[in-house]
Design an enzyme around this catalytic site. Structure first.
Site, PDB file in Angstrom:
ATOM      1  N   CYS A 174       0.119   3.838   2.705  1.00 45.55           N
ATOM      2  CA  CYS A 174       0.581   3.319   4.005  1.00 45.55           C
ATOM      3  C   CYS A 174       2.056   3.645   4.200  1.00 45.55           C
ATOM      4  O   CYS A 174       2.485   4.000   5.307  1.00 45.55           O
ATOM      5  CB  CYS A 174       0.384   1.805   4.084  1.00 45.55           C
ATOM      6  N   CYS A 198       0.838  -1.211   0.000  1.00 45.01           N
ATOM      7  CA  CYS A 198       0.000   0.000   0.000  1.00 45.01           C
ATOM      8  C   CYS A 198       0.872   1.262   0.000  1.00 45.01           C
ATOM      9  O   CYS A 198       1.547   1.557   0.987  1.00 45.01           O
ATOM     10  CB  CYS A 198      -0.921  -0.042   1.221  1.00 45.01           C
TER      11      CYS A 198
END
Length: 289
Positions: free
Chosen positions: A40, A37
C-alpha cells in the site's frame, strides 16, 4: 498522505457523497489501504501522483480498510491494496496489489473519457430519437477528432447495419483495434453480418419448411439453420432459437456443432445477458446434455 482537490480521505460517513454521488459525474478510483501494508505504501504515492498530474480526470478516494471494515466487507476486499473504479455509483473495474505506474495508466485509460466522446454521446442521443442522419454526422465528426475512438466506430457499424450498408459496417469493424474487436458487442456485430449474408442466399422460407418436413440428414440440418437465420432477421428471435435448439437435438454434430455455435453468437448480440439469454442458455444445456 497527500490530500487535495483530486485526492479525498473517505470513510463510512462520507462514502455516499464522495464516491457514489461523485462517480455520477467523474471516474472515482477507490484505494483500500492500511498503514501497516507495505505494498500500500508503494502504490499510494503512484496513485496520488497520477491524480494530481491528470488534474481532475479522475478522483482518488483513499479508504483505510482497518478503520472502515463495513466498506471493506460490502465491496469484498480480501487483500490490500485493493483499487476499485466507480462509475455511476457502481464498481466497473478493479485490481489488487501494487501495480507499476505503466499498468495503472493502462487501467485508467480504459475508463477515462476520450477525445470525441462528447460528440459520440450526442450521436447516441440522436440515434435514440431516430435522427440517423444527425447521428451519422456526429459520429463521423467524433472520429475526425479521435480516429482511435472504437466506441464511435461501433456505433457507426450499428447504424450501417440498420441501413443495410453491410460493407460499410465491416469496414468500421476492420478499422477497430484488435483488442476492441474481441469485445462481446463487436463479436455480436460480426455474427449479425454473417447471419445476414447467409439468410440472403437462402431459398424462400416455404421451400426451407418443405425440406425440413421431408428431408433427412445434412439437407434437413442446413434448411433448419437457414430458416433460423431468416426468422432471426425478421425479428422472431425466440422462434429462431427454438429452431436452433431443435437442430442441436437432432443434428448436434452437423458442421462441427454449427447450431450450438450459432446460438452462442445470438447470445453475443445481447452481450450474453438478459431474460432471453438466460431462458435459452438453460434450453441449450438440456439439449446438449
Amino acid at each position: 498522505m497527500a490530500t487535495g482537490e483530486h485526492i479525498l480521505e473517505v470513510n463510512l460517513g462520507n462514502f455516499q457523497e464522495a464516491v457514489i454521488e461523485l462517480s455520477q459525474k467523474a471516474l472515482v478510483l477507490v484505494d483500500f489501504w492500511a498503514p501497516w501494508c507495505g505494498p500500500c505504501r508503494a502504490l499510494g504515492p503512484v496513485l496520488e501522483k497520477l491524480a494530481e498530474e491528470m488534474q481532475g480526470a479522475f478522483v482518488l478516494a483513499k479508504i483505510n480498510s482497518d478503520e472502515n471494515p463495513e466498506l471493506s466487507r460490502e465491496y469484498q476486499v480480501r487483500g490490500i491494496p485493493a483499487v476499485k473504479a466507480f462509475k455511476n455509483g457502481k464498481v466497473v473495474d478493479e485490481f489488487t496489489g501494487a501495480l507499476p505506474e505503466s499498468a495503472i495508466r493502462q487501467f485508467l485509460e480504459k475508463h477515462l473519457p476520450k477525445p470525441g466522446d462528447d460528440l459520440r454521446a450526442e450521436a447516441m442521443a440522436a440515434m435514440a430519437q431516430g435522427k440517423t442522419d444527425e447521428a451519422q454526422s456526429l459520429l463521423e465528426e467524433s472520429l475526425q477528432t479521435n480516429p482511435q475512438n472504437d466506441q464511435a466506430r461501433l456505433a457507426l457499424a450499428h447504424l450501417a447495419i440498420q441501413q443495410g450498408r453491410h460493407a460499410d459496417a465491416q469496414a468500421q469493424i476492420d478499422a477497430m483495434s484488435p483488442l476492441f474487436q474481441m469485445e462481446i458487442e463487436v463479436e455480436g456485430l460480426k455474427a449479425l453480418l454473417e447471419f445476414t449474408d447467409t439468410a440472403r442466399k437462402a431459398p424462400p422460407i416455404t421451400t426451407l419448411e418443405t425440406t425440413i418436413a421431408h428431408e433427412k440428414g445434412d439437407a434437413r440440418a442446413l434448411a433448419m439453420y437457414q430458416r433460423a437465420l431468416v426468422l432471426l432477421l425478421q425479428g422472431q428471435e425466440a422462434a429462431a432459437l427454438d429452431q436452433l435448439i431443435e437442430m442441436v437435438e437432432r443434428h448436434k454434430s452437423y458442421d462441427d456443432g454449427l447450431a450450438r455455435k450459432t446460438i452462442l453468437k445470438i447470445f453475443a448480440l445481447h452481450s450474453n445477458q438478459g431474460p432471453l439469454v438466460e431462458q435459452y442458455r438453460t434450453k441449450l444445456s438440456r439439449a446438449l446434455y
